[in-house]
Design an enzyme around this catalytic site. Structure first.
Site, PDB file in Angstrom:
ATOM      1  N   ASP A   1      15.607  28.054   3.989  1.00  0.00           N
ATOM      2  CA  ASP A   1      16.401  26.896   3.590  1.00  0.00           C
ATOM      3  C   ASP A   1      16.485  25.915   4.759  1.00  0.00           C
ATOM      4  OD1 ASP A   1      18.248  25.054   2.717  1.00  0.00           O
ATOM      5  OD2 ASP A   1      19.695  26.532   2.008  1.00  0.00           O
TER       6      ASP A   1
ATOM      7  N   GLN B   1      22.835  24.958  -3.359  1.00  0.00           N
ATOM      8  CA  GLN B   1      21.762  24.165  -2.757  1.00  0.00           C
ATOM      9  C   GLN B   1      21.259  24.873  -1.505  1.00  0.00           C
ATOM     10  OE1 GLN B   1      20.206  21.590  -3.781  1.00  0.00           O
ATOM     11  NE2 GLN B   1      21.498  20.693  -5.366  1.00  0.00           N
TER      12      GLN B   1
ATOM     13  N   ASP C   1      27.163  34.665  -6.209  1.00  0.00           N
ATOM     14  CA  ASP C   1      26.693  33.426  -6.825  1.00  0.00           C
ATOM     15  C   ASP C   1      27.885  32.485  -7.009  1.00  0.00           C
ATOM     16  OD1 ASP C   1      25.724  31.406  -8.432  1.00  0.00           O
ATOM     17  OD2 ASP C   1      24.841  32.735  -9.937  1.00  0.00           O
TER      18      ASP C   1
END
Length: 288
Positions: free
Chosen positions: A213, A260, A271
């Site tokens: 990421d 994101q 989550d």
């Protein structure tokens, strides 16, 4: 039929600084969270606000959109879920029009101000060269997001945003918008505030959570301003507190809180969509 998230009042998702609804028709600011909430029966709307401006300006934009939804659909009130600066923008609305807001849940909102904002204002003050370069770069990104989300050209005020998120300015903002304020630093209160709005907050203390990421590395640099204080890379753990603190140490960084980029989070981290499903069920059981 799944009605786990079928709240009485519709849900409105409010983005933060440098946010959008959908970018270039491909990137959703909230990732798959809206779909997760809708699958449980929730009515979900995603608003679009200025990328870089004050909470007063963004708050009036949010208020206009809530009033439009009310006029079109006849909704009485709304459950706001807000990320980052979206939380303080939503508090502006909840203070001005508590009759429109049933609840406000904030994720990674710098209610106590951001050490990153403090640090950047010292490191790159206007009109220094580094300040001008940083301002130009960030405002260009904001304009790209405005165009890419279909909003067209819009004013981008990075310095105004940065000053508003500083610790000093946020202290003044909190005095003017006190509903839901903890009684002490890093504190928590019952969710129902004096203005009839229920306030909740969530926060993270992860920074480098996924090696693929690219956002992690930006947040890693930003976290240096915290000098070891736990936070999500942009917002300190205690600074995220407002109303009933549901949890302030999720293993998320500032972008993980909204799934994101592209849902890249720590391997075993919860989550955010599921966490918000539980929150909507809480609101449902409360009658909201």
């Amino acid at each position: 039929m799944d009605v786990y998230t079928q709240t009485r009042y519709p849900v409105v998702l409010v983005h933060g600084m440098l946010g959008f609804d959908t970018l270039l028709g491909l990137i959703q600011y909230w990732g798959d969270i809206p779909d997760q909430l809708r699958r449980g029966g929730a009515r979900v709307y995603v608003v679009r606000l200025s990328q870089l401006d004050s909470d007063a300006v963004r708050g009036e934009q949010l208020l206009d959109q809530l009033q439009a939804l009310q006029a079109i659909h006849g909704f009485a009130r709304f459950n706001l879920i807000a990320h980052s600066q979206g939380g303080t923008t939503s508090r502006y609305v909840a203070e001005a029009r508590p009759d429109l807001v049933a609840s406000l849940t904030t994720l990674g909102t710098p209610h106590g101000g951001s050490r990153v904002a403090d640090g950047l204002l010292k490191w790159a003050p206007e009109p220094s060269l580094q300040g001008a370069l940083l301002k130009g770069m960030i405002e260009l990104l904001g304009q790209f997001e405005s165009l890419g989300s279909g909003a067209g050209f819009s004013p981008q005020r990075f310095e105004t945003t940065l000053q508003g998120l500083s610790t000093q300015r946020m202290q003044a903002f909190n005095l003017d918008h006190p509903s839901g304020a903890p009684p002490m630093a890093c504190g928590s209160v019952p969710e129902l505030a004096g203005n009839g709005v229920r306030y909740y907050s969530l926060g993270g203390t992860g920074v480098l959570t996924h090696p693929l990421d690219p956002g992690d590395y930006v947040l890693g640099l930003a976290s240096l301003f915290f000098k070891g204080e736990p936070g999500d890379g942009l917002v300190g753990r205690c600074a995220s507190h407002w109303g009933w603190v549901l949890r302030d140490d999720y293993p998320w960084n500032h972008l993980d809180e909204i799934n994101q980029l592209f849902g890249l989070r720590g391997l075993f981290s919860p989550d955010p969509g599921e966490v918000l499903r539980v929150q909507l069920n809480r609101l449902k059981l409360t009658g909201l």
